[in-house]
Write a protein that holds these residues in place. Structure first.
Motif, short mmCIF file in Angstrom:
data_model
loop_
_atom_site.label_atom_id
_atom_site.label_comp_id
_atom_site.label_asym_id
_atom_site.label_seq_id
_atom_site.Cartn_x
_atom_site.Cartn_y
_atom_site.Cartn_z
N LYS A 1 78.42 25.93 53.37
CA LYS A 1 77.81 25.11 54.42
C LYS A 1 76.29 25.19 54.32
O LYS A 1 75.59 24.17 54.41
CB LYS A 1 78.27 25.58 55.80
N THR A 2 75.77 26.41 54.10
CA THR A 2 74.32 26.59 54.00
C THR A 2 73.76 25.86 52.79
O THR A 2 72.73 25.20 52.86
CB THR A 2 73.98 28.09 53.92
N GLU A 3 74.45 25.99 51.65
CA GLU A 3 73.99 25.30 50.44
C GLU A 3 74.00 23.78 50.63
O GLU A 3 73.07 23.09 50.20
CB GLU A 3 74.88 25.68 49.25
N LYS A 4 75.04 23.27 51.29
CA LYS A 4 75.12 21.83 51.53
C LYS A 4 73.98 21.39 52.44
O LYS A 4 73.31 20.38 52.18
CB LYS A 4 76.46 21.46 52.16
N GLU A 5 73.77 22.15 53.52
CA GLU A 5 72.70 21.79 54.45
C GLU A 5 71.34 21.86 53.77
O GLU A 5 70.46 21.03 54.02
CB GLU A 5 72.73 22.72 55.67
N PHE A 6 71.20 22.88 52.90
CA PHE A 6 69.93 23.01 52.19
C PHE A 6 69.70 21.83 51.26
O PHE A 6 68.61 21.25 51.21
CB PHE A 6 69.92 24.32 51.41
N ASN A 7 70.73 21.48 50.51
CA ASN A 7 70.60 20.34 49.59
C ASN A 7 70.37 19.03 50.34
O ASN A 7 69.58 18.19 49.91
CB ASN A 7 71.86 20.23 48.72
N ASP A 8 71.07 18.88 51.49
CA ASP A 8 70.88 17.66 52.30
C ASP A 8 69.47 17.58 52.86
O ASP A 8 68.92 16.49 53.04
CB ASP A 8 71.89 17.63 53.44
N SER A 9 68.91 18.76 53.15
CA SER A 9 67.60 18.77 53.81
C SER A 9 66.44 18.64 52.83
O SER A 9 65.28 18.55 53.23
CB SER A 9 67.42 20.07 54.61
N ASN B 1 72.69 40.64 48.78
CA ASN B 1 73.91 40.24 49.50
C ASN B 1 73.62 39.71 50.89
O ASN B 1 74.37 39.95 51.84
CB ASN B 1 74.89 41.42 49.58
N THR B 2 72.52 39.01 51.04
CA THR B 2 72.14 38.41 52.32
C THR B 2 71.87 36.93 52.11
O THR B 2 71.16 36.55 51.18
CB THR B 2 70.88 39.09 52.89
N LEU B 3 72.45 36.10 52.96
CA LEU B 3 72.21 34.66 52.87
C LEU B 3 70.84 34.34 53.46
O LEU B 3 70.56 34.63 54.63
CB LEU B 3 73.30 33.89 53.64
N LEU B 4 69.99 33.78 52.66
CA LEU B 4 68.66 33.40 53.12
C LEU B 4 68.70 32.03 53.77
O LEU B 4 69.45 31.15 53.34
CB LEU B 4 67.68 33.38 51.94
N THR B 5 67.89 31.83 54.79
CA THR B 5 67.78 30.51 55.40
C THR B 5 67.10 29.58 54.39
O THR B 5 66.41 30.04 53.46
CB THR B 5 66.95 30.56 56.69
N PRO B 6 67.27 28.27 54.54
CA PRO B 6 66.63 27.35 53.60
C PRO B 6 65.12 27.56 53.45
O PRO B 6 64.59 27.51 52.35
CB PRO B 6 66.95 25.97 54.19
N LEU C 1 80.47 29.85 55.09
CA LEU C 1 79.08 29.82 55.54
C LEU C 1 78.15 29.57 54.37
O LEU C 1 77.18 28.81 54.49
CB LEU C 1 78.73 31.15 56.22
N ASN C 2 78.43 30.19 53.23
CA ASN C 2 77.60 30.00 52.05
C ASN C 2 77.61 28.54 51.59
O ASN C 2 76.56 27.94 51.33
CB ASN C 2 78.10 30.90 50.91
#
Length: 294
Positions: free
Chosen positions: A77-85, A274-279, A74-75
């Motif tokens: 994936k989130t980083e990839k989506e954030f960078n893509d966005s 220890n919480t994944l922040l949204t973009p 998930l981390n």
């Protein structure tokens, strides 16, 4: 649990050997051993069986392996989506808790700029007591919070905002105190006071040197300042507060007297560890860090 620690754990679980895993991670075996031991201590459970040359996962280790794989997936994936966005319009929702303080305006200005830069981002602000805000933050109902020190922040990442919050006394304009431009700290024990019930605030007040071994005449407590305007106006008591809490309110019947010697505290922007922040939340936090972190 940091993402880095989970990556270390998964490499050791895959290699089943500290030396091989350390080589893969480009760190020394003793360093990796300490990191894994620290992870086990923080979880209160052994993750590996160390009775043979090859490390075998315990039941707790098997459980963590599955969870770690999910978290890292998930981390990543989130980083990839954030960078893509980054090249696209940022969207999403930010939920923020905010106390009554001078720095509330800072938050409003930062939000105004952020929404102008990213018009597809929406936000909601929850105003309340520090206890209410922290409770909602811990439950995941808020992404961020602007809190007033003193406050316990061990569970959170925090960013101290530079603008100081000045402590003083809100008095009625009909009170004899209204003729003053400030209030000496030594005068407080002789004044009927209204103050916050928060333990941290009570401890801060009693820790002031000039009040050592002196009993304050606290006639009542309050959570939000607007609840005591009429009580102050009618001289039931004078409210210990920060000047910023009175901002943008009708102060025609009350007056703020700063405490002398001056006593100030800061506001802090906090978010859970220890919480994944949204973009969108992550970008907003970065905006604060770039603006205020030394």
């Amino acid at each position: 649990m940091e993402i880095r620690m989970l990556r270390y754990f998964l490499v050791v679980a895959e290699q089943q050997n500290i030396a091989k895993a350390a080589q893969t991670l480009h760190i020394t075996p003793p360093t990796l051993s300490r990191q894994i031991k620290s992870l086990e201590e923080s979880l209160g459970s052994d993750l590996f069986i160390r009775e043979s040359r090859q490390l075998e996962l315990t039941e707790s280790g098997l459980f963590l392996k599955k969870r770690a794989e999910d978290i890292l997936e998930l981390n990543d994936k989130t980083e990839k989506e954030f960078n893509d966005s980054k090249q696209e319009l940022l969207s999403g929702h930010i939920s923020i808790g905010c106390v009554e303080a001078d720095n509330s305006d800072t938050l409003a200005l930062m939000l105004e700029e952020f929404v102008a830069e990213h018009p597809q981002v929406t936000f909601s602000i929850f105003s309340g007591t520090s206890d209410d805000i922290v409770d909602r933050l811990d439950k995941g109902l808020l992404d961020l919070a602007l809190l007033l020190e003193p406050i316990s922040t061990e569970k959170y990442h925090k960013l101290i905002l530079p603008r100081e919050e000045k402590w003083g006394l809100m008095v009625s304009t009909q009170s004899y105190l209204a003729s003053k431009n400030s209030i000496q700290i030594e005068e407080l024990p002789g004044i009927p006071l209204l103050c916050s019930p928060r333990e941290e605030i009570q401890e801060m007040i009693t820790s002031w040197d000039a009040l050592q071994n002196k009993k304050l005449n606290i006639v009542g407590t309050y959570n939000l300042i607007f609840n005591v305007f009429s009580l102050v106006e009618n001289r039931v008591g004078s409210a210990l507060t920060i000047e910023g809490a009175m901002a943008n309110r009708d102060t025609s019947s009350v007056k703020f007297l700063p405490i002398v010697p001056e006593i100030t505290t800061h506001c802090v922007l906090v978010w859970r560890k220890n919480t994944l922040l949204t973009p969108s939340v992550n970008q907003f936090v970065e905006k604060f860090i770039q603006a205020f972190q030394a």
